[in-house]
Scaffold this active site. Structure first.
Site, PDB file in Angstrom:
ATOM      1  N   CYS A 292      53.974  71.216  -6.904  1.00  0.00           N
ATOM      2  CA  CYS A 292      53.970  71.939  -5.518  1.00  0.00           C
ATOM      3  C   CYS A 292      55.628  71.551  -5.124  1.00  0.00           C
ATOM      4  O   CYS A 292      56.056  72.079  -3.961  1.00  0.00           O
ATOM      5  CB  CYS A 292      53.202  71.638  -4.674  1.00  0.00           C
ATOM      6  SG  CYS A 292      52.879  69.856  -4.328  1.00  0.00           S
TER       7      CYS A 292
ATOM      8  N   GLU B  50      53.996  61.928  -6.963  1.00  0.00           N
ATOM      9  CA  GLU B  50      55.552  61.752  -6.334  1.00  0.00           C
ATOM     10  C   GLU B  50      56.176  60.539  -6.297  1.00  0.00           C
ATOM     11  O   GLU B  50      57.324  60.283  -5.832  1.00  0.00           O
ATOM     12  CB  GLU B  50      55.556  62.724  -4.963  1.00  0.00           C
ATOM     13  CG  GLU B  50      54.631  62.217  -3.851  1.00  0.00           C
ATOM     14  CD  GLU B  50      54.642  62.915  -2.641  1.00  0.00           C
ATOM     15  OE1 GLU B  50      55.682  63.913  -2.409  1.00  0.00           O
ATOM     16  OE2 GLU B  50      53.717  62.827  -1.916  1.00  0.00           O
TER      17      GLU B  50
ATOM     18  N   HIS C  99      62.466  85.572  16.222  1.00  0.00           N
ATOM     19  CA  HIS C  99      61.232  86.620  16.342  1.00  0.00           C
ATOM     20  C   HIS C  99      61.536  87.680  15.625  1.00  0.00           C
ATOM     21  O   HIS C  99      60.999  88.162  14.720  1.00  0.00           O
ATOM     22  CB  HIS C  99      60.922  86.929  17.823  1.00  0.00           C
ATOM     23  CG  HIS C  99      60.054  88.191  17.909  1.00  0.00           C
ATOM     24  ND1 HIS C  99      58.777  88.109  18.027  1.00  0.00           N
ATOM     25  CD2 HIS C  99      60.279  89.331  17.786  1.00  0.00           C
ATOM     26  CE1 HIS C  99      58.052  88.993  17.745  1.00  0.00           C
ATOM     27  NE2 HIS C  99      58.952  90.025  17.989  1.00  0.00           N
TER      28      HIS C  99
ATOM     29  N   ASP D 296      59.855  64.766  -3.897  1.00  0.00           N
ATOM     30  CA  ASP D 296      60.177  63.127  -3.935  1.00  0.00           C
ATOM     31  C   ASP D 296      59.873  62.453  -5.228  1.00  0.00           C
ATOM     32  O   ASP D 296      60.739  61.475  -5.415  1.00  0.00           O
ATOM     33  CB  ASP D 296      58.807  62.640  -3.104  1.00  0.00           C
ATOM     34  CG  ASP D 296      59.260  63.048  -1.737  1.00  0.00           C
ATOM     35  OD1 ASP D 296      60.223  62.602  -1.197  1.00  0.00           O
ATOM     36  OD2 ASP D 296      58.157  63.507  -0.849  1.00  0.00           O
TER      37      ASP D 296
HETATM   38  C1  PEP Z   1      57.446  66.993  -2.966  1.00  0.00           C
HETATM   39  O1  PEP Z   1      57.842  65.737  -2.547  1.00  0.00           O
HETATM   40  O2  PEP Z   1      57.770  67.584  -3.850  1.00  0.00           O
HETATM   41  C2  PEP Z   1      56.447  67.749  -2.138  1.00  0.00           C
HETATM   42  C3  PEP Z   1      56.266  69.160  -2.359  1.00  0.00           C
HETATM   43  O3  PEP Z   1      56.243  67.602  -0.776  1.00  0.00           O
HETATM   44  P1  PEP Z   1      57.555  67.262   0.440  1.00  0.00           P
HETATM   45  O4  PEP Z   1      58.672  68.261   0.213  1.00  0.00           O
HETATM   46  O5  PEP Z   1      56.454  67.812   1.708  1.00  0.00           O
HETATM   47  O6  PEP Z   1      57.763  66.032   0.603  1.00  0.00           O
HETATM   48 MG    MG Z   2      56.708  64.812  -0.998  1.00  0.00          MG
END
Ligand code: PEP
Ligand code: MG
Length: 567
Positions: free
Chosen positions: A499, A428, A185, A452
């Site tokens: 991402c 991925e 917290h 991934d």
């Molecule tokens: C990824 O695989 O790059 C991704 C953004 O997803 P996660 O890290 O949740 O597998």
């Molecule tokens: Mg992933």
């Protein structure tokens, strides 16, 4: 030097203010005549104390953070707690102090033993309120943090919710606590107050004395007590640099993520819960590029979250982003992410097994519930939905078909939905990257999941420390797969984002820009730094850099090339 966890970045130099809660020695005695009256007065004072704390904290905290005091007031006004104490006083004929302590202990353990994480966390609030009540009964003052009138670094075992709320940023330059982790917290509060904090500093209570001089290095997670003059000067300089950098970045909050030659990209934030949106907004994010919905499922205690609970979470994010793009990923469960209420089959290689969209296409009941919640939420913003772990076009087609069917059903039910919901995939799995040109004909967008993609391209478990040297997003092999995805999307007029962690890597950003990446989604605190970098580059130069990088042999060579080019 003492070591802890840097929970909220920054550097502070000041005197130690050792916050020690009073130790109450409560003994059991026989009830006198005025026990009930004593109790009543203690409750009145407790309520008025909390109201005062709330009032003082109002200038520091957001509405949401202030809500904690409403919860405290509710507890202090709860007749059940008071009745239990009165019952003990009258039935067992004990003093109010002892009865309060007993009821307090049992209430705290009741909360602590609850399965629901939310209620479990409330135990800290119960402790806070009940402690105040006991102090008022005994007539002991709780240290008043609002009375601090010189610059200090607070050292404490931990800070209670009302402690953190009382901190005056003008004088409290930082704090170090003996217990706690990054998600405790006090750590969360420190980040939202932007006060440097190091938590989990073992032994600090034994070592630090009130009035000692301290350097709090909440970048590295170090605490230096009574440092030398040289070390002080070194950290004064570091603190100034850190402050200047942070300030300089703030001016970019409302600026475009645009290169010197006028090419604009989007810098978005990755979130795990609706609450994380605040960080994205505060750091000038152009949108949310990845909402990992699995946390909604992992936080749910005994069953998959229902449509309404999901709808409310998605709606909250879309509304908070106020028309900016929000990419929500459908359930990515399995692998290392397990659910307490669902047993995944035993597999030799769970990362290569029954997970993410593979699970969803098998358990369409669960998948459809999520799709309905998402489609309903689309009325409240600009929603993009993406499916994780897509390997084949048929997987995408099946998922998209379910989406279309649920959308038609909701329209037939008269439910209002957004004008344009984009539906895309995460790239991925190498198979999807290689076939990106075909996928691009059918999807609205790609988002490259490099965490991934690297794992599967290198055949190196991302959880294994032994093979972590193979996490090489800059390896030309990976760059070529990324290029395939971006080019594939662009050929069909679609956009391509990223991402995975690579998107927020300051060395990778120039290459990704050169490869033509349209959207970079990263942790919120990396956004402004990346924006600064993008605004200092020319897209045309980075295209040349990317071309060169694609033709190198190793990740190390690519890194060197980038560093030399940016020098
Ligand atoms: C990824 O695989 O790059 C991704 C953004 O997803 P996660 O890290 O949740 O597998
Ligand atoms: Mg992933």
């Amino acid at each position: 030097m003492l070591k802890g966890i840097a929970a909220s970045q920054g550097i502070a130099l000041a005197k130690v203010y050792k916050l020690q809660q009073p130790v109450l020695n409560i003994v059991k005695t026989e009830a006198s005549e005025n026990e009930s009256e004593k109790l009543e007065n203690a409750f009145i004072k407790t309520i008025s104390d909390i109201e005062k704390v709330k009032e003082r904290a109002a200038s520091n905290l957001s509405e949401e953070e202030l809500a904690i005091f409403d919860a405290h007031l509710m507890m202090a006004n709860d007749p059940e707690i008071k009745d239990q104490i009165l019952y003990m006083i009258n039935e067992e004929k004990v003093n109010a102090e002892f009865a309060t302590q007993s009821v307090s202990n049992s209430t705290i353990s009741m909360f602590e033993s609850m399965d629901d994480a939310y209620f479990k966390e409330r135990a800290a609030d119960v402790k806070d309120v009940m402690f105040r009540l006991q102090c008022n009964l005994v007539g002991v003052e709780i240290p008043d943090l609002t009375a601090i009138n010189e610059e200090v670094v607070i050292v404490a075992e931990d800070l209670t919710p009302s402690d953190t709320a009382q901190l005056n940023k003008k004088y409290t330059l930082g704090f170090a606590t003996q217990i706690g982790g990054r998600t405790s917290h006090s750590a969360i509060m420190a980040r939202s107050l932007e006060i440097p904090a190091v938590v989990g500093v073992k032994d600090i209570l034994n070592t630090a004395k009130h009035g000692d001089f301290v350097i709090l290095d909440a970048i590295e997670g170090n605490v230096y007590l009574n440092p030398s003059e040289d070390l002080k000067s070194e950290f004064i300089k570091k603190a100034e640099e850190f402050k200047a950098e942070k300030e300089a970045l703030k001016v970019l909050k409302n600026e475009k993520s645009i290169t010197l030659d006028g090419h604009e990209v989007e810098l978005a934030g990755n979130i795990g819960t609706p609450k994380d949106v605040t960080g994205v907004i505060d750091n000038g994010g152009d949108g949310v590029g990845l909402y990992r919905t699995e946390f909604l499922y992992m936080d749910s205690e005994d069953d998959f979250p229902d449509e309404e609970a999901q709808f409310l979470a998605y709606k909250e994010v879309l509304e908070a982003m106020d028309g900016k793009k929000v990419v929500i990923r459908t359930l990515d469960i399995g692998g290392d992410k397990k659910l307490s209420y669902f047993e995944f089959p035993e597999e030799m290689n769970p990362f290569l097994g029954y997970r993410a969209v593979r699970f969803c296409l098998d358990r369409t009941d669960i998948f459809k519930t999520q799709l309905r919640a998402l489609i309903r939420a689309s009325a409240y913003g600009q929603l993009c939905i993406m499916f994780p772990m897509i390997a084949t076009l048929n997987e995408f087609r099946s998922a998209k078909k379910l989406f279309d069917e649920e959308k038609e059903k909701l329209i037939a039910e008269g439910v209002k939905i957004g004008d344009k919901i984009e539906v895309g995939i995460m790239v991925e799995i190498p198979a999807a990257a290689v076939l990106a040109d075909r996928f691009a004909k059918e999807v609205d967008f790609f988002s490259i999941g490099t965490n991934d993609l690297v794992q599967y391209s290198m055949a190196a478990d991302r959880m294994s420390e032994k093979v972590s040297y193979l996490y090489q997003p800059l390896n030309p092999s990976l760059l070529r797969l990324i290029k395939m995805a971006i080019d594939g999307a662009h050929k069909e007029g679609k956009w391509c984002g990223m991402c995975g962690e690579m998107a927020g890597d300051i060395i990778a950003a120039p290459v990704l820009l050169g490869l033509g990446l349209d959207e970079f989604s990263m942790s919120a605190t990396s956004i402004l730094n990346t924006r600064k970098m993008i605004r200092s580059l020319k897209k045309s130069d980075m295209e040349k850099l990317a071309e060169e990088a694609l033709n190198l042999d190793t990740a190390e060579e690519v890194e060197e090339l980038v560093k030399n080019t940016l020098k």
